[in-house]
Scaffold this motif. Structure first.
Motif, PDB file in Angstrom:
ATOM      1  N   LEU B 219       0.833  -1.204   0.000  1.00 29.59           N
ATOM      2  CA  LEU B 219       0.000   0.000   0.000  1.00 29.59           C
ATOM      3  C   LEU B 219       0.870   1.258   0.000  1.00 29.59           C
ATOM      4  O   LEU B 219       0.629   2.195  -0.760  1.00 29.59           O
ATOM      5  N   ALA B 220       1.921   1.265   0.843  1.00 28.03           N
ATOM      6  CA  ALA B 220       2.807   2.433   0.878  1.00 28.03           C
ATOM      7  C   ALA B 220       3.522   2.594  -0.457  1.00 28.03           C
ATOM      8  O   ALA B 220       3.777   3.706  -0.913  1.00 28.03           O
ATOM      9  N   TYR B 221       3.860   1.473  -1.075  1.00 33.09           N
ATOM     10  CA  TYR B 221       4.488   1.526  -2.399  1.00 33.09           C
ATOM     11  C   TYR B 221       3.550   2.201  -3.403  1.00 33.09           C
ATOM     12  O   TYR B 221       3.961   3.075  -4.161  1.00 33.09           O
ATOM     13  N   GLN B 222       2.278   1.807  -3.357  1.00 32.82           N
ATOM     14  CA  GLN B 222       1.316   2.397  -4.291  1.00 32.82           C
ATOM     15  C   GLN B 222       1.184   3.896  -4.065  1.00 32.82           C
ATOM     16  O   GLN B 222       1.097   4.676  -5.014  1.00 32.82           O
ATOM     17  N   VAL B 223       1.179   4.284  -2.783  1.00 32.37           N
ATOM     18  CA  VAL B 223       1.081   5.698  -2.442  1.00 32.37           C
ATOM     19  C   VAL B 223       2.293   6.450  -2.992  1.00 32.37           C
ATOM     20  O   VAL B 223       2.178   7.527  -3.579  1.00 32.37           O
ATOM     21  N   THR B 224       3.475   5.859  -2.833  1.00 30.75           N
ATOM     22  CA  THR B 224       4.699   6.506  -3.306  1.00 30.75           C
ATOM     23  C   THR B 224       4.700   6.638  -4.828  1.00 30.75           C
ATOM     24  O   THR B 224       5.095   7.671  -5.369  1.00 30.75           O
ATOM     25  N   VAL B 225       4.252   5.596  -5.519  1.00 31.90           N
ATOM     26  CA  VAL B 225       4.170   5.668  -6.988  1.00 31.90           C
ATOM     27  C   VAL B 225       3.246   6.813  -7.392  1.00 31.90           C
ATOM     28  O   VAL B 225       3.560   7.590  -8.293  1.00 31.90           O
ATOM     29  N   GLY B 226       2.123   6.928  -6.677  1.00 33.19           N
ATOM     30  CA  GLY B 226       1.181   7.999  -6.988  1.00 33.19           C
ATOM     31  C   GLY B 226       1.818   9.371  -6.877  1.00 33.19           C
ATOM     32  O   GLY B 226       1.489  10.275  -7.628  1.00 33.19           O
ATOM     33  N   GLY B 227       2.758   9.522  -5.935  1.00 34.53           N
ATOM     34  CA  GLY B 227       3.430  10.801  -5.768  1.00 34.53           C
ATOM     35  C   GLY B 227       4.524  11.023  -6.791  1.00 34.53           C
ATOM     36  O   GLY B 227       4.687  12.111  -7.323  1.00 34.53           O
ATOM     37  N   LEU B 228       5.287   9.960  -7.083  1.00 33.24           N
ATOM     38  CA  LEU B 228       6.435  10.103  -7.987  1.00 33.24           C
ATOM     39  C   LEU B 228       5.991  10.194  -9.442  1.00 33.24           C
ATOM     40  O   LEU B 228       6.577  10.932 -10.222  1.00 33.24           O
ATOM     41  N   ALA B 229       5.004   9.424  -9.813  1.00 32.11           N
ATOM     42  CA  ALA B 229       4.587   9.361 -11.220  1.00 32.11           C
ATOM     43  C   ALA B 229       3.103   9.032 -11.274  1.00 32.11           C
ATOM     44  O   ALA B 229       2.725   7.873 -11.398  1.00 32.11           O
ATOM     45  N   PRO B 230       2.255  10.070 -11.206  1.00 31.03           N
ATOM     46  CA  PRO B 230       0.806   9.831 -11.180  1.00 31.03           C
ATOM     47  C   PRO B 230       0.308   9.028 -12.379  1.00 31.03           C
ATOM     48  O   PRO B 230      -0.578   8.187 -12.246  1.00 31.03           O
ATOM     49  N   GLN B 231       0.916   9.268 -13.537  1.00 32.00           N
ATOM     50  CA  GLN B 231       0.483   8.541 -14.733  1.00 32.00           C
ATOM     51  C   GLN B 231       0.792   7.051 -14.607  1.00 32.00           C
ATOM     52  O   GLN B 231       0.029   6.209 -15.080  1.00 32.00           O
ATOM     53  N   ALA B 232       1.936   6.741 -13.977  1.00 30.05           N
ATOM     54  CA  ALA B 232       2.292   5.339 -13.793  1.00 30.05           C
ATOM     55  C   ALA B 232       1.317   4.676 -12.829  1.00 30.05           C
ATOM     56  O   ALA B 232       0.958   3.514 -13.005  1.00 30.05           O
ATOM     57  N   ALA B 233       0.869   5.419 -11.819  1.00 29.46           N
ATOM     58  CA  ALA B 233      -0.093   4.864 -10.873  1.00 29.46           C
ATOM     59  C   ALA B 233      -1.408   4.562 -11.595  1.00 29.46           C
ATOM     60  O   ALA B 233      -2.035   3.528 -11.373  1.00 29.46           O
ATOM     61  N   ARG B 234      -1.793   5.473 -12.482  1.00 22.47           N
ATOM     62  CA  ARG B 234      -3.029   5.258 -13.223  1.00 22.47           C
ATOM     63  C   ARG B 234      -2.865   4.082 -14.183  1.00 22.47           C
ATOM     64  O   ARG B 234      -3.759   3.263 -14.361  1.00 22.47           O
ATOM     65  N   TYR B 235      -1.693   4.013 -14.807  1.00 28.32           N
ATOM     66  CA  TYR B 235      -1.388   2.926 -15.739  1.00 28.32           C
ATOM     67  C   TYR B 235      -1.454   1.583 -15.022  1.00 28.32           C
ATOM     68  O   TYR B 235      -1.965   0.597 -15.547  1.00 28.32           O
ATOM     69  N   ALA B 236      -0.932   1.536 -13.783  1.00 22.78           N
ATOM     70  CA  ALA B 236      -0.930   0.283 -13.043  1.00 22.78           C
ATOM     71  C   ALA B 236      -2.286  -0.009 -12.414  1.00 22.78           C
ATOM     72  O   ALA B 236      -2.530  -1.124 -11.966  1.00 22.78           O
ATOM     73  N   GLY B 237      -3.167   1.000 -12.394  1.00 27.91           N
ATOM     74  CA  GLY B 237      -4.488   0.799 -11.822  1.00 27.91           C
ATOM     75  C   GLY B 237      -4.531   0.964 -10.318  1.00 27.91           C
ATOM     76  O   GLY B 237      -5.324   0.326  -9.644  1.00 27.91           O
ATOM     77  N   PHE B 238      -3.630   1.808  -9.767  1.00 29.99           N
ATOM     78  CA  PHE B 238      -3.713   2.125  -8.344  1.00 29.99           C
ATOM     79  C   PHE B 238      -4.687   3.290  -8.195  1.00 29.99           C
ATOM     80  O   PHE B 238      -4.425   4.369  -8.715  1.00 29.99           O
ATOM     81  N   PRO B 239      -5.802   3.083  -7.487  1.00 28.98           N
ATOM     82  CA  PRO B 239      -6.794   4.156  -7.438  1.00 28.98           C
ATOM     83  C   PRO B 239      -6.271   5.409  -6.727  1.00 28.98           C
ATOM     84  O   PRO B 239      -5.776   5.330  -5.600  1.00 28.98           O
ATOM     85  N   ALA B 240      -6.376   6.536  -7.410  1.00 32.14           N
ATOM     86  CA  ALA B 240      -5.859   7.787  -6.847  1.00 32.14           C
ATOM     87  C   ALA B 240      -6.680   8.223  -5.644  1.00 32.14           C
ATOM     88  O   ALA B 240      -6.152   8.786  -4.689  1.00 32.14           O
ATOM     89  N   SER B 241      -7.993   7.938  -5.665  1.00 39.09           N
ATOM     90  CA  SER B 241      -8.831   8.416  -4.569  1.00 39.09           C
ATOM     91  C   SER B 241      -8.477   7.690  -3.271  1.00 39.09           C
ATOM     92  O   SER B 241      -8.503   8.275  -2.194  1.00 39.09           O
ATOM     93  N   ARG B 242      -8.092   6.414  -3.382  1.00 43.05           N
ATOM     94  CA  ARG B 242      -7.723   5.683  -2.181  1.00 43.05           C
ATOM     95  C   ARG B 242      -6.492   6.326  -1.539  1.00 43.05           C
ATOM     96  O   ARG B 242      -6.390   6.441  -0.316  1.00 43.05           O
ATOM     97  N   THR B 243      -5.545   6.757  -2.378  1.00 43.14           N
ATOM     98  CA  THR B 243      -4.352   7.420  -1.859  1.00 43.14           C
ATOM     99  C   THR B 243      -4.715   8.694  -1.118  1.00 43.14           C
ATOM    100  O   THR B 243      -4.184   8.982  -0.044  1.00 43.14           O
ATOM    101  N   VAL B 244      -5.653   9.465  -1.691  1.00 47.01           N
ATOM    102  CA  VAL B 244      -6.077  10.709  -1.045  1.00 47.01           C
ATOM    103  C   VAL B 244      -6.687  10.414   0.321  1.00 47.01           C
ATOM    104  O   VAL B 244      -6.320  11.022   1.328  1.00 47.01           O
ATOM    105  N   TRP B 245      -7.610   9.456   0.349  1.00 47.34           N
ATOM    106  CA  TRP B 245      -8.270   9.116   1.617  1.00 47.34           C
ATOM    107  C   TRP B 245      -7.260   8.626   2.634  1.00 47.34           C
ATOM    108  O   TRP B 245      -7.235   9.065   3.783  1.00 47.34           O
ATOM    109  N   LEU B 246      -6.418   7.703   2.200  1.00 44.10           N
ATOM    110  CA  LEU B 246      -5.441   7.130   3.130  1.00 44.10           C
ATOM    111  C   LEU B 246      -4.552   8.226   3.714  1.00 44.10           C
ATOM    112  O   LEU B 246      -4.356   8.314   4.931  1.00 44.10           O
ATOM    113  N   SER B 247      -4.016   9.081   2.840  1.00 45.41           N
ATOM    114  CA  SER B 247      -3.081  10.115   3.286  1.00 45.41           C
ATOM    115  C   SER B 247      -3.721  11.046   4.303  1.00 45.41           C
ATOM    116  O   SER B 247      -3.161  11.312   5.364  1.00 45.41           O
TER     117      SER B 247
END
Lengths: 518, 364
Positions: B219-247
């Motif tokens: 989960l922390a890895y997914q959060v970090t990917v979302g910060g470093l490369a948002p497009q990569a997170a979207r490409y991998a299918g890590f939901p951006a909204s979950r990152t927002v809620w979690l953070s």
């Protein structure tokens, strides 16, 4: 071998490069390069990606300063500190990637680059004149966003021609053009040459160079490996000079297994998210097990939008995308991957891979389904092992699994990403621009890998701008133009000419039946 | 002068940047003291050595570092994902309000469950106050930097209203404060005569949990990917909204816990001075700690020392209270400046280089 630059037989050379060297921190981009271009000559600079062509052109255009060597211009030694100085000398350059403002008109864009005071009305007349004279039809008052890529390139060329250049440099100009547009461009270039303009033509496409150029300088690894008259050489002999060995070929055996539909696109329509995007209208296509289907067309015709809709990065209506018989149009990229989809995007850094992360960490990006995560915790050794196997199997040149993604060259990163996706044993594989920036040898390997993957029962969809590539690997080819998709036609029933026509949007709107029957 | 990105930013320098920032802060701080007519050596002694001269000093240091470290752990998760919660102060206050509300509601209780209930309520209060910006961001794309900060003011006003009206201590001479909490509603002291209390264990546990979470969890890895490369997170299918809620919920939760730690610790009641800006200082703590759970422990201790030193300097040197803020601010400023030069380098404009090249040519 460093032959002394040949003495021109007649007339003063327009441009003479003597022993140019340029070192970047990690690589010697140009190593003692010498080159002679005569007036009115179309001179090819041939080489793979990373051979040093672009650096050499930037030296000529003043965008990069050489560490050593001299530049002679019309017999005089010159110092070209910046592009403005190059333009003042009469050197024009058309870059691979255009620098135009989409919200301005053609003539406004040109006026901006000319600088100083200008009168738009008289400039528009001049633009029309020049564009007519050289067969580059262009309406000076149109906005750039409404122009096709080919038309945008014309703007760039006309912009150079207005400054009456004596030397015109074109960097991979045909990579964005239809075959018909390529022919038009060649006519223009020949006309320019007949008027005494010298042309430096950078490319790795052997057929084009043999058709257009009188002389070719071949580069490999920063050095000049040969000079040739391309018309007297075969593609094979030029390739040998360029890559140091024979040009490899792909084998496409017949698929023996059962042919069933894996990826079905049904009446997919979508409005673009941003003003300059392309509207997808009524796209239909089926990819079966055991086949490679290609989508030809020039980027900007809906490629990005279609890929995002297929990968799940922008979900669409549920029924529009079917994966192995299940409607998944509404699902996100992760859910589609769970169901057997793999995807290689055209942007490698930042989308296909996280630049600042190691290859092991980047393996986790999509391959976490391969038992690299247990109970929500990462299995570091397993991820390293996965990355290492990918590196070995796909011959990724890098500093190991701990190397940052951004430290890899574009081609090697592409091999890693393709490898990572293939090693997840997908049912459907979608690949965008599989060999952009990949050298000739590795391209052949990647193409063969995609064919082999399909013959193992996977449905492979390839979106590419390179027609030759599609004809080499695809069983069926469709064309995406203006957001519409032509019916997919078996490769043997079509040719570059027909595909080129379809790229201009000249095809009947497909009906679902026609694609399913293919 | 132009800034151009470096091809390979130095890893060593990135880790050394906090030390460099501290040195620069000390250097400019020395100039500041000289300008104020104080002896910098004496001033530094008062600021950084004096406070640690006795056991009480160390107790106070840990007492102040604990909430800073706790809040910064939560903030760092969001910062990794480029979700900038700058309203931890408000989440801290809401944690204090929820936890303190339980203490006030059960004033006479002697139950051993009272304190745990307060802690739970505080965590919920902080998390709720973090959830509001998360909802606004995921539903309306509202910038969390604005909403979290504005909600900090709202939290302050709610606290202010509570302690001046419904929860005001009837026997408190009309001061805006609640009753003093009973023993069952307070963390017990660790050492006789020192203010350090058992709430420090919450911080210690949080450091360990966050360390495991950041270094091991997917989960922390997914959060970090979302910060470093948002497009990569979207490409991998890590939901951006979950990152927002979690953070935002997680950082709200830790801030809320810190709020309970204050009211059930050194403050002992609800009043208007629950926090000397811990929620804001924790932003600096997170950055100086390089968003790493262990780095944050060191930076939290340093920031606590600056708090203590600032107070000591007020008494010993008659410097203004602003000295604490100045040192904290300089620390962050110099750290960010160091980061810029680690990622980028200064390049002289072309004209100067050309002049230099010409000068070289002119030499024999």
């Amino acid at each position: 071998m460093n032959p002394e630059p040949p003495i021109p037989l007649h007339g003063e050379p327009r441009l003479q490069l003597l022993h140019i060297s340029k070192r970047y921190p990690s690589v010697l981009a140009n190593d003692d390069v010498s080159l002679v271009v005569r007036p009115g000559e179309i001179h090819a600079v041939l080489g793979e990606n990373g051979a040093g062509k672009s650096t050499l052109m930037k030296v000529i255009y003043g965008a990069v300063k050489a560490d050593m060597g001299e530049i002679m211009w019309n017999g005089r030694q010159v110092d070209i500190p910046d592009p403005a100085a190059a333009r003042a000398l009469g050197i024009g350059m058309v870059f691979q990637h255009f620098s135009l403002f989409e919200t301005l008109t053609v003539v406004e864009n040109i006026a901006l680059s000319l600088g100083g005071e200008f009168d738009l009305a008289s400039l528009a007349i001049k633009v029309s004149e020049v564009s007519k004279r050289y067969g580059l039809p262009l309406d000076p008052l149109r906005h750039v966003y409404s122009l096709s890529v080919g038309e945008r390139q014309r703007v760039e060329i006309v912009r150079c021609l207005l400054q009456n250049p004596q030397l015109l440099i074109l960097d991979e100009p045909t990579s964005v053009l239809t075959p018909q547009a390529v022919r038009k461009l060649f006519e223009t270039l020949r006309q320019l040459a007949s008027e005494g303009v010298s042309i430096l033509y950078i490319s790795h496409k052997l057929d084009e160079i043999r058709e257009l150029c009188e002389r070719a300088t071949v580069m490999r690894g920063g050095r000049v490996t040969g000079e040739a008259n391309p018309r007297q050489e075969s593609s094979a002999s030029l390739a040998r000079m360029m890559i140091g060995r024979e040009l490899p070929h792909c084998e496409a055996p017949v698929f023996e297994g059962e042919r069933k539909p894996l990826l079905e696109i049904r009446a997919l329509s979508r409005e673009p998210d941003d003003a300059f995007g392309t509207r997808l209208s009524d796209i239909a296509l089926t990819v079966h097990s055991g086949e490679v289907v290609g989508i030809a067309g020039i980027s900007g015709n809906g490629q990005a939008e279609l890929l995002a809709a297929l990968s799940g990065e922008t979900p669409v209506a549920r029924e529009m995308v079917q994966l192995c018989g299940e409607a998944v149009g509404h699902r996100d990229a992760g859910a589609r991957r769970d169901r057997g989809l793999s995807f290689v995007p055209e942007e490698r850094l930042g989308r296909g891979a996280v630049p600042a992360m190691s290859l092991a960490d980047n393996a986790l990006l999509t391959a976490h389904r391969q038992d690299l995560v247990r109970h929500g915790l990462r299995r570091f050794a397993a991820a390293r092992d996965f990355a290492q196997r990918c590196i070995e199997r796909f011959d990724v040149r890098c500093g190991g699994a701990a190397a940052q993604a951004r430290s890899l060259s574009g081609g090697n990163l592409q091999k890693f990403i393709v490898g990572r996706e293939i090693m997840q044993t997908p049912k459907v594989m979608i690949v965008a621009q599989p060999t952009w920036g990949v050298d000739v040898g590795a391209s052949a390997f990647l193409r063969q890998t995609l064919i082999d993957l399909s013959r193992s029962g996977v449905g492979v969809l390839v979106i590419s701008e390179e027609l030759e590539e599609l004809f080499e690997i695809c069983d069926r080819i469709a064309v995406l133009a203006g957001g519409r998709l032509s019916p997919a036609v078996p490769r043997e029933q079509t040719n570059a000419e027909a595909i080129g026509l379809a790229m201009s949007g000249l095809f009947a709107q497909p009906t679902p039946e026609s694609t399913h029957a293919a | 002068m132009l800034l151009e990105p470096r091809a390979t930013p130095s890893r060593g320098m990135r880790l050394a940047a906090p030390l460099l920032a501290i040195l620069l802060t000390l250097g400019v701080g020395a100039l500041l003291f000289i300008a104020l007519g104080k002896d910098p050596q004496e001033a530094f002694h008062v600021l950084f050595i004096g406070p640690l001269a006795d056991a009480n000093g160390w107790s106070e240091l840990l007492l102040k570092a604990a909430p800073l470290i706790l809040i910064a752990q939560g903030l760092a998760i969001g910062f990794r994902a480029r979700i900038f919660n700058i309203g931890a102060e408000g989440q801290l206050i809401m944690g204090a309000v929820f936890g303190g509300g339980v203490a006030i509601a059960f004033q006479d209780s002697q139950s051993a469950w009272l304190l745990p209930t307060m802690v739970l309520a505080g965590a919920i209060g902080g998390a709720l106050w973090g959830a509001i910006p998360a909802l606004l961001k995921t539903r309306f794309n509202a910038e969390e930097t604005l909403t979290t900060l504005m909600l900090a003011y709202v939290a302050n006003l709610i606290l202010s209203w509570l302690v001046s009206d419904p929860w005001r201590d009837p026997g408190g001479m009309n001061f805006p404060q609640s009753v003093m909490f009973g023993d069952a509603a307070l963390f017990s002291m660790l050492f006789e005569g020192l203010r350090l209390n058992t709430s420090v264990f919450i911080t210690i546990a949080a450091v360990l949990l966050f360390w495991i979470f950041v270094s091991k969890s997917f989960l922390a890895y997914q959060v970090t990917v979302g910060g470093l490369a948002p497009q990569a997170a979207r490409y991998a299918g890590f939901p951006a909204s979950r990152t927002v809620w979690l953070s935002l919920v997680l950082s709200g939760l830790t801030a809320g816990l810190a709020g309970v730690g204050e009211v059930a610790g050194p403050v002992g009641q609800l009043n208007l001075n629950i926090s000397p800006g811990y929620g804001y200082a924790a932003i600096i703590v997170a950055w100086i700690g390089r968003l790493h759970p262990v780095g944050i422990v060191f930076s939290g201790l340093l920031m606590a020392l600056i708090y203590l030193g600032g107070e000591a300097a007020q008494m010993a040197l008659q410097t203004p209270a602003a000295i604490t803020g100045i040192f904290q601010g300089m620390l962050l400023f110099f750290l960010l400046a160091c980061d810029v030069f680690i990622e980028f380098r200064l390049r002289k404009p072309l004209e100067k280089r050309r002049a230099a090249a010409l000068a070289r040519k002119a030499l024999p």
